[in-house]
Design a protein around this motif. Structure first.
Motif, PDB file in Angstrom:
ATOM      1  N   LYS A  86      -2.191  40.820   6.161  1.00 58.86           N
ATOM      2  CA  LYS A  86      -3.174  39.750   5.995  1.00 58.86           C
ATOM      3  C   LYS A  86      -2.496  38.488   5.481  1.00 58.86           C
ATOM      4  O   LYS A  86      -2.744  37.397   5.980  1.00 58.86           O
ATOM      5  N   SER A  87      -1.605  38.656   4.498  1.00 58.11           N
ATOM      6  CA  SER A  87      -0.958  37.443   3.979  1.00 58.11           C
ATOM      7  C   SER A  87      -0.074  36.814   5.028  1.00 58.11           C
ATOM      8  O   SER A  87       0.047  35.593   5.111  1.00 58.11           O
ATOM      9  N   GLN A  88       0.541  37.663   5.866  1.00 60.50           N
ATOM     10  CA  GLN A  88       1.345  37.115   6.959  1.00 60.50           C
ATOM     11  C   GLN A  88       0.479  36.319   7.928  1.00 60.50           C
ATOM     12  O   GLN A  88       0.855  35.234   8.364  1.00 60.50           O
ATOM     13  N   PHE A  89      -0.684  36.901   8.266  1.00 58.93           N
ATOM     14  CA  PHE A  89      -1.559  36.206   9.205  1.00 58.93           C
ATOM     15  C   PHE A  89      -2.029  34.881   8.625  1.00 58.93           C
ATOM     16  O   PHE A  89      -2.121  33.882   9.333  1.00 58.93           O
ATOM     17  N   LEU A 137     -13.031  31.940   6.606  1.00 61.63           N
ATOM     18  CA  LEU A 137     -14.096  32.935   6.751  1.00 61.63           C
ATOM     19  C   LEU A 137     -13.607  34.243   7.353  1.00 61.63           C
ATOM     20  O   LEU A 137     -14.032  35.309   6.942  1.00 61.63           O
ATOM     21  N   PHE A 138     -12.720  34.162   8.341  1.00 60.79           N
ATOM     22  CA  PHE A 138     -12.387  35.371   9.087  1.00 60.79           C
ATOM     23  C   PHE A 138     -11.022  35.945   8.746  1.00 60.79           C
ATOM     24  O   PHE A 138     -10.879  37.130   8.545  1.00 60.79           O
ATOM     25  N   ILE A 139     -10.008  35.080   8.736  1.00 64.45           N
ATOM     26  CA  ILE A 139      -8.663  35.616   8.561  1.00 64.45           C
ATOM     27  C   ILE A 139      -8.394  35.963   7.107  1.00 64.45           C
ATOM     28  O   ILE A 139      -7.947  37.052   6.772  1.00 64.45           O
ATOM     29  N   ASP A 140      -8.703  35.014   6.265  1.00 66.61           N
ATOM     30  CA  ASP A 140      -8.510  35.274   4.857  1.00 66.61           C
ATOM     31  C   ASP A 140      -9.627  36.142   4.312  1.00 66.61           C
ATOM     32  O   ASP A 140      -9.456  36.863   3.333  1.00 66.61           O
ATOM     33  N   ASP A 322      -7.240  38.172  17.424  1.00 66.06           N
ATOM     34  CA  ASP A 322      -7.015  39.469  18.043  1.00 66.06           C
ATOM     35  C   ASP A 322      -6.036  40.296  17.243  1.00 66.06           C
ATOM     36  O   ASP A 322      -6.223  41.497  17.044  1.00 66.06           O
ATOM     37  N   HIS A 323      -4.988  39.648  16.746  1.00 65.97           N
ATOM     38  CA  HIS A 323      -4.020  40.360  15.915  1.00 65.97           C
ATOM     39  C   HIS A 323      -4.648  40.830  14.623  1.00 65.97           C
ATOM     40  O   HIS A 323      -4.252  41.840  14.068  1.00 65.97           O
ATOM     41  N   CYS A 324      -5.617  40.040  14.105  1.00 65.36           N
ATOM     42  CA  CYS A 324      -6.296  40.449  12.878  1.00 65.36           C
ATOM     43  C   CYS A 324      -7.335  41.513  13.162  1.00 65.36           C
ATOM     44  O   CYS A 324      -8.070  41.915  12.270  1.00 65.36           O
ATOM     45  N   LYS A 325      -7.416  41.930  14.403  1.00 60.54           N
ATOM     46  CA  LYS A 325      -8.375  42.951  14.828  1.00 60.54           C
ATOM     47  C   LYS A 325      -9.813  42.529  14.566  1.00 60.54           C
ATOM     48  O   LYS A 325     -10.652  43.318  14.133  1.00 60.54           O
ATOM     49  N   HIS A 330     -14.992  44.109  23.938  1.00 62.82           N
ATOM     50  CA  HIS A 330     -15.518  43.393  25.090  1.00 62.82           C
ATOM     51  C   HIS A 330     -15.065  41.946  25.103  1.00 62.82           C
ATOM     52  O   HIS A 330     -15.263  41.232  26.063  1.00 62.82           O
ATOM     53  N   ASN A 331     -14.441  41.553  24.002  1.00 67.00           N
ATOM     54  CA  ASN A 331     -13.916  40.198  23.977  1.00 67.00           C
ATOM     55  C   ASN A 331     -12.539  40.082  24.573  1.00 67.00           C
ATOM     56  O   ASN A 331     -12.029  39.001  24.756  1.00 67.00           O
ATOM     57  N   LEU A 332     -11.918  41.240  24.845  1.00 66.48           N
ATOM     58  CA  LEU A 332     -10.532  41.176  25.312  1.00 66.48           C
ATOM     59  C   LEU A 332     -10.421  40.508  26.667  1.00 66.48           C
ATOM     60  O   LEU A 332      -9.467  39.811  26.943  1.00 66.48           O
ATOM     61  N   GLN A 333     -11.435  40.739  27.487  1.00 70.09           N
ATOM     62  CA  GLN A 333     -11.414  40.073  28.794  1.00 70.09           C
ATOM     63  C   GLN A 333     -11.454  38.573  28.610  1.00 70.09           C
ATOM     64  O   GLN A 333     -10.808  37.809  29.304  1.00 70.09           O
ATOM     65  N   CYS A 334     -12.243  38.211  27.616  1.00 68.76           N
ATOM     66  CA  CYS A 334     -12.369  36.810  27.260  1.00 68.76           C
ATOM     67  C   CYS A 334     -10.998  36.261  26.882  1.00 68.76           C
ATOM     68  O   CYS A 334     -10.592  35.184  27.317  1.00 68.76           O
ATOM     69  N   VAL A 335     -10.279  37.026  26.068  1.00 64.06           N
ATOM     70  CA  VAL A 335      -8.947  36.591  25.617  1.00 64.06           C
ATOM     71  C   VAL A 335      -8.041  36.387  26.811  1.00 64.06           C
ATOM     72  O   VAL A 335      -7.322  35.385  26.916  1.00 64.06           O
ATOM     73  N   SER A 336      -8.087  37.360  27.715  1.00 65.19           N
ATOM     74  CA  SER A 336      -7.212  37.282  28.880  1.00 65.19           C
ATOM     75  C   SER A 336      -7.532  36.054  29.720  1.00 65.19           C
ATOM     76  O   SER A 336      -6.646  35.341  30.183  1.00 65.19           O
ATOM     77  N   HIS A 337      -8.833  35.818  29.872  1.00 63.28           N
ATOM     78  CA  HIS A 337      -9.238  34.662  30.677  1.00 63.28           C
ATOM     79  C   HIS A 337      -8.786  33.368  30.033  1.00 63.28           C
ATOM     80  O   HIS A 337      -8.287  32.450  30.693  1.00 63.28           O
ATOM     81  N   ILE A 338      -8.956  33.324  28.727  1.00 58.94           N
ATOM     82  CA  ILE A 338      -8.589  32.108  28.011  1.00 58.94           C
ATOM     83  C   ILE A 338      -7.099  31.852  28.152  1.00 58.94           C
ATOM     84  O   ILE A 338      -6.653  30.726  28.391  1.00 58.94           O
ATOM     85  N   ARG A 339      -6.335  32.937  28.014  1.00 56.56           N
ATOM     86  CA  ARG A 339      -4.899  32.724  28.067  1.00 56.56           C
ATOM     87  C   ARG A 339      -4.473  32.250  29.449  1.00 56.56           C
ATOM     88  O   ARG A 339      -3.601  31.404  29.587  1.00 56.56           O
TER      89      ARG A 339
END
Lengths: 581, 344
Positions: A86-89, A137-140, A322-325, A330-339
Motif C-alpha cells: 500500500k505504501s508503495q502504491f 479515498l481509494f488507494i490510501d 487494478d494493481h491495488c485490486k 467485470h471492469n477488466l474489459q474496461c481496463v483493456s479497452h482503455i489501454r
C-alpha cells in the motif's frame, strides 16, 4: 512529403472522400462532380488531424516519465505483504501526480500567450485534482480519523491561496481558541477520545453562541458560527470557498471531523446541492468528484473517459487501481479497452512506438496480437532501428515477426549488392532458404566473372556455413580454391572429391567441379589415388548420363576428362603397386 | 550519488562532451546530443551551468539548452571539430543514399564508415574527399576508431575487426580478426588510451571482448556484460582502469578493477567479474550477483567489478561519453543522464 498546413490553401470544389484513421482523418478529392465538366482532381491526400499537442515536447516528457513509473509499477512483486504494497502504491501515485504537476508548470512557463496552453493546463489541473482525490479515498483508503485530514490536505493543495486567506481571517481574531483546535487532530489519540473532546469543545462553542458572548462583535460572532458549523454562515462565505468540495470539507471539519468513509456521500450530495443552488447544474468535473465521494469507482472511470478526452490519465489511473485490486472483474474489459485507446492515441506520435511496447505487454487480452501487428509496421529506415525492433521481437519470442523483418532487411541488402549484410541478416533469422539464395548469387557471380567476390566474407564464414547446404558448399568450394592456390594439392583433391561424393554440390556445377579436377590430374605427380580416381570416373559417368543439351561441347570435355582420368588411373595403379625399396 | 535526469523530448542517439583543453584540470560542462527517429531531428548543445557546488557538494544544475539546429535524418554520430563542413552523398548505394554509421576524428583528419561498406577519409579543411576505400566490407561497418595516426580499426556486422593502414595503396585490410565461434555483429569499439594494441569491442549478444591486435586471431577475454546489444564501450581517457558500457537492455555499467594491478595485466590473467546494482538494492528481475571466471587466474586477487550507473531500468541507453569525472548518457526514453562525480 509531409507539409503541415494550418489552413489548407486549396479550395475544394469537388466531392470529398474520407477514411478514418487511428487518430486522424484521411481526406481526398474524388472525381465526382455534381454539375459542370469533369476536371482532374488534385493528386494529394490530406491528413486532417486535430491540432493536438501529443507531439508537443512538453507532453512528450509526460509520456516518457509516466512510462518509467508504469514499468516500475508492473514490476512490484505479487508476494510482498499488502501493508508494504500500500505504501508503495501511494508513493507511485504521488510520483504520477508530481509528473503531472511538473508538466503543468512547464506549460504555464512556456506559454507564449496566456491562452496558448490554457486548455491543456486546465485539463491537467482537473486530472490532478481527481487523481489526488482517488488517491485519498481509494488507494490510501484513509480510515475514519485521518480521512478528514487527508481531505483537508487535498483541498488545501488545490485552493492554497484561498485557504491562507481564510486562515488569516480565522486566526487573526481569536488565536487562543483556534490554536488548540488545530492542534487536536494530531493522530496521537484514539478516535473515541478525540470525539469526546471535540464534542465537548463544540458544545462550548454552541453555548457561547447561545449566550450571545460575541454579540458585540459581528465578526467574532460569524467566526463562532462557522466553528459551530452553521451551514448558512458557511454559505455566506461563498467567494472564499469558491468550490462546493471546499465547502464540503469545511463543513465536515466543523460538524463531523471524525467522518467515516461510507457516510461521506450523503454530505457530498447535500453540500453540492447547497453550494450550487437550485438553478446551477453540476459540471462534468463536479459529477466525477461526487461519484468519487460515493465510492463508485466504476462511474468515476466511465465519466472521466467521456468527459476528459485524455486517455493518458484514465489508462494510468485504472492500471494503478487494478494493481491495488480495487477494480472488480467485470471492469477488466474496461481496463483493456482503455489501454488500447491510449495506445491508439499514442500512435499519432510515431516516435513513441517503443513506449507503446511496454503498454502492449501489459494489455490483458489482446496486447500480444496488437503488438504483433504494430511491430511489423514500424518503418525500418536504418539498420540500427531494425536491430532495435528485432530485439523487441526476440525478447517476446515473436519468431514470425523476426523472420519477416530479417527477410526485409536481407532483401534490401541484396538489392544493394551488400551480400555480407544480407548473409548476417539471414543468420540472425536462421533463414536457411535465404542463405541458399545468397549462395546461389555468389556462385552465379563466380560463373560469370571467373573469380570470387567478397573474399573477406567467404574466407571467414565460420559455423554460419552450416546454416544451409548451399552455403556449406560455397564455403568449401572457396576453401578448395584457396588450397589449390597454396599448392596443397592432395588436400585440395580430397576436398574436391568429398564435395562431389557428399552430394552437396548442385548438379549444375558438377561439370565445373570435374573441370577443376583436370589440372590436378595433369600434374606430374600422382595426386588422386586409385580409389579416388574410380570415384571420379563414376561421378563423370553420372554427370554425363544426366546431361542432355550441348552434347558436342560436353562430349569434348568429357573426352578430355576420360583421357586424363584413365592416365591418372594407370599411373596411380603403378605407383601403388610399386614396392618401395 | 545518482545521476540527474533531464527529459528532452527526443530520443537520443549520441551524446558527446565538448573536449576540455588538456592540462586545465577542468570538468567538462558542455555536451552535444543528437536525436533520432523524429520527424525532424536535431543536434543540440547543452550546458551544465557553473561548476560551483554548495557546501555539501551537491550539483543541482539541470542541463540548459544553449542552441540546437536541424539535421536531416537520424543523428548517427557526433565528434567535436573546429570547422564545419558537409560532405554530400559520401555514403551511397548505386541508387540511393546509404546511412553513415560512425565517424571518428583526430584533427584534422576524419574517417567515416557506413552501411555501404565504405571507409572514407576526409580532411577537415578540404571539400574533396581525401580517400575512399571502396568495398572495404561486404557487410555494414558499425564503428571505427583510430589506432595510430594512419591506422584505423573497424568492426562490422559479421563479427570481424579489420585494421586499415592509409599509408598502403591497396584497398585491402592490413589485418582481420574475428571470433572463432558464431559471427556475432559487433557494434562498438574503443582503444585503450595508453596501450594501442588493446582494444575493447561490444556486440549484438552483449559480450564485451578485449583483444590484443598484435597477437592472435582471438580475443583475450570475453565477458557477459549485457543481455542485449551493447551500443558503446569507452575506456576512461585518463584512468584506463575504468571501462564504461551501455546497452539496449537499458543499463549502463561501470567496470573497474578492484585489485592493485592495472587493467591490461588483469585482462591477461583473468578475473572474477561481479555485477552490483548502484544503490545496493537489487533491481527487479535480476540476480544479485553474476560470477563468471575466465581463463585461469588467481581469482582471489584479481577482481573486476561492475556497477550499474542508472537508478532503474530505462529504455535502451544508446550512447555514453566520459571525460574527467563526468559522464553523460542518452536513452530512448528521451532522457539525458549526467553524473558529475564519477568514482574514478
Amino acid at each position: 512529403m509531409e507539409e503541415v498546413d494550418v489552413e489548407p490553401s486549396t479550395t475544394v470544389t469537388k466531392h470529398l472522400g474520407f477514411e478514418w484513421g487511428p487518430g486522424d482523418l484521411l481526406v481526398y478529392e474524388t472525381n465526382y462532380k455534381l454539375q459542370g465538366p469533369r476536371s482532374a482532381s488534385s493528386p494529394s491526400v490530406h491528413v486532417v488531424r486535430r491540432d493536438e499537442d501529443i507531439c508537443s515536447p512538453i507532453l512528450r516528457k509526460l509520456f516518457n516519465e509516466s512510462h518509467l513509473i508504469f514499468v516500475g509499477l508492473q514490476k512490484i512483486k505479487e508476494d510482498v505483504p499488502s501493508k508494504n504494497k500500500k505504501s508503495q502504491f501511494v508513493s507511485i501515485s504521488k510520483n504520477y501526480r508530481s509528473v503531472i504537476r511538473a508538466c503543468m508548470e512547464e506549460l504555464q512557463q512556456n506559454a507564449g500567450k496566456p491562452s496558448q496552453y490554457g486548455d491543456q493546463v486546465s485539463i491537467l489541473l482537473a486530472i490532478e485534482l481527481i487523481w489526488n482525490l482517488c488517491e485519498v479515498l481509494f488507494i490510501d483508503a484513509a480510515p475514519a480519523g485521518s480521512l478528514l485530514l487527508h481531505l483537508l490536505d487535498w483541498v488545501r493543495l488545490h485552493k492554497s491561496d484561498v485557504d491562507t486567506r481564510a486562515r488569516e481571517v480565522l486566526q487573526s481574531d481569536s488565536p487562543a481558541q483556534h490554536q488548540s483546535y488545530w492542534d487536536v487532530p494530531a493522530g496521537t489519540q484514539t478516535l473515541t477520545e478525540f470525539d469526546v473532546k471535540w464534542r465537548h469543545w463544540h458544545e462550548e462553542c454552541d453555548r457561547c453562541l447561545q449566550d450571545n458572548t460575541f454579540a458585540s462583535n459581528r465578526h467574532l460572532e460569524t467566526i463562532c458560527k462557522i466553528l459551530v458549523g452553521d451551514e448558512d454562515t458557511l454559505l455566506e462565505q461563498r467567494e472564499l470557498l469558491s468550490t462546493w468540495y471546499h465547502f464540503l470539507v469545511t463543513r465536515l471539519l466543523f460538524t463531523h471531523p471524525t467522518i467515516k468513509p461510507p457516510d461521506l456521500h450523503y454530505y457530498a450530495q447535500s453540500s453540492m446541492n447547497m453550494f450550487l443552488g437550485p438553478r446551477a447544474s453540476p459540471e462534468p468535473l463536479d459529477i466525477i468528484l461526487l461519484s468519487a465521494f460515493e465510492f463508485d469507482l466504476h462511474q468515476v472511470i466511465k465519466d472521466c473517459s467521456i468527459a476528459l478526452n485524455n486517455w493518458w490519465f484514465v489508462a494510468h489511473l485504472t492500471d494503478l487501481l487494478d494493481h491495488c485490486k480495487l477494480l472488480q472483474s467485470h471492469n477488466l474489459q474496461c481496463v483493456s479497452h482503455i489501454r488500447s485507446s491510449y495506445l491508439s492515441y499514442m500512435h499519432v506520435c510515431v516516435s513513441l512506438w517503443q513506449l507503446a511496447v511496454d503498454y502492449f505487454d501489459h494489455c490483458p487480452e489482446f496486447g500480444r496480437v496488437y503488438l504483433e501487428l504494430q511491430i511489423e509496421r514500424v518503418p525500418l529506415d536504418t539498420e540500427r532501428k531494425a536491430i532495435k525492433v528485432l530485439r523487441i521481437c526476440e525478447d517476446r519470442q515473436m519468431s514470425e515477426q523476426v523472420r519477416s523483418i530479417c527477410k526485409i532487411m536481407a532483401k534490401r541488402a541484396l538489392r544493394n549488392n551488400r551480400l555480407g549484410s544480407a548473409l548476417s541478416w539471414s543468420i540472425r533469422a536462421k533463414d536457411a532458404a535465404f542463405a541458399t539464395l545468397i549462395s546461389e548469387r555468389f556462385l552465379q557471380d563466380y560463373s560469370n566473372k571467373g573469380f570470387f567476390t567478397d573474399l573477406d566474407l567467404l574466407d571467414n564464414l565460420g559455423p554460419a556455413m552450416l546454416l544451409s547446404d548451399r552455403l556449406t558448399f560455397l564455403g568449401k568450394y572457396r576453401e578448395f580454391h584457396r588450397l589449390y592456390g597454396e599448392k596443397r594439392f592432395s588436400e585440395a583433391a580430397r576436398l574436391l572429391l568429398s564435395l562431389m561424393t557428399a552430394k552437396i554440390a548442385p548438379r549444375s556445377l558438377w561439370m565445373t567441379l570435374l573441370t577443376d579436377a583436370l589440372p590436378l590430374l595433369e600434374q606430374k605427380e600422382v595426386i588422386f589415388s586409385v580409389d579416388q580416381t574410380y570415384e571420379l570416373m563414376s561421378c563423370l559417368e553420372d554427370c554425363f548420363s544426366s546431361v542432355f543439351q550441348d552434347e558436342d561441347i560436353e562430349s569434348t570435355k568429357t573426352e578430355l576428362l576420360r583421357l586424363a582420368l584413365a592416365r591418372n588411373l594407370a599411373m596411380a595403379i603403378v605407383k601403388e603397386g610399386t614396392i618401395e625399396t | 550519488m545518482d545521476p540527474t535526469a533531464k527529459y528532452i523530448s527526443q530520443k537520443i542517439s549520441r551524446t558527446r562532451w565538448r573536449p576540455v583543453p588538456a592540462g586545465l584540470l577542468q570538468q567538462p560542462e558542455v555536451f552535444a546530443a543528437g536525436s533520432w527517429d523524429n520527424e525532424s531531428n536535431r543536434v543540440s548543445i547543452w550546458s551544465l551551468g557553473d561548476n560551483d557546488s554548495d557546501t555539501d557538494g551537491e550539483f543541482d544544475e539541470e542541463p540548459r539548452l544553449l542552441c540546437d539546429s536541424e539535421h536531416d535524418g537520424d543523428v548517427m554520430d557526433l565528434q567535436a571539430l573546429s570547422l564545419a563542413h558537409v560532405w554530400e552523398r559520401a555514403h551511397r548505394y548505386s541508387c540511393d543514399n546509404a546511412p553513415c554509421t560512425a565517424v571518428v576524428c583526430r584533427s584534422p583528419e576524419l574517417v567515416s564508415v557506413g552501411e555501404d561498406g565504405r571507409v572514407i577519409l576526409y580532411k577537415a579543411d578540404q571539400t574533396e574527399v581525401v580517400r575512399v576505400i571502396e568495398n572495404a566490407d561486404s557487410s555494414t561497418i558499425h564503428a571505427v576508431t583510430f589506432l595510430r595516426t594512419t591506422e584505423v580499426l573497424t568492426v562490422n556486422s559479421i563479427g570481424q575487426l579489420k585494421m586499415w593502414d592509409f599509408r598502403q595503396q591497396s584497398d585491402s585490410p592490413a589485418q582481420i580478426l574475428s571470433l572463432t565461434g558464431d559471427r556475432v555483429p559487433l557494434h562498438c569499439v574503443d582503444k585503450h588510451p595508453n596501450q594501442q594494441h588493446i582494444v575493447a569491442t561490444g556486440g549484438q549478444d552483449g559480450m564485451l571482448c578485449i583483444w590484443d591486435v598484435r597477437q592472435g586471431n582471438t580475443p583475450f577475454s570475453l565477458i557477459e556484460a549485457h543481455s542485449a546489444e551493447m551500443w558503446e564501450v569507452h575506456f576512461h581517457p585518463s584512468n584506463p582502469n575504468h571501462l564504461f558500457t551501455c546497452s539496449e537492455d537499458g543499463s549502463l555499467l561501470h567496470w573497474e578493477t578492484t585489485s592493485g594491478s592495472d587493467m591490461s595485466t588483469l585482462l591477461q590473467r583473468g578475473w572474477n567479474s561481479r555485477v552490483v546494482s548502484h544503490s545496493g538494492v537489487p533491481l527487479a528481475g535480476e540476480d544479485d550477483s553474476v560470477v563468471s571466471s575466465w581463463l585461469a587466474g588467481d581469482s582471489s586477487k584479481n577482481r573486476l567489478e561492475a556497477t550499474h550507473m542508472l537508478p532503474s531500468q530505462t529504455l535502451s541507453v544508446n550512447s555514453l561519453d566520459v571525460l574527467e569525472q563526468c559522464l553523460v548518457c542518452g536513452t530512448d526514453g528521451e532522457a539525458v543522464y549526467v553524473h558529475r562525480q564519477l568514482p574514478v
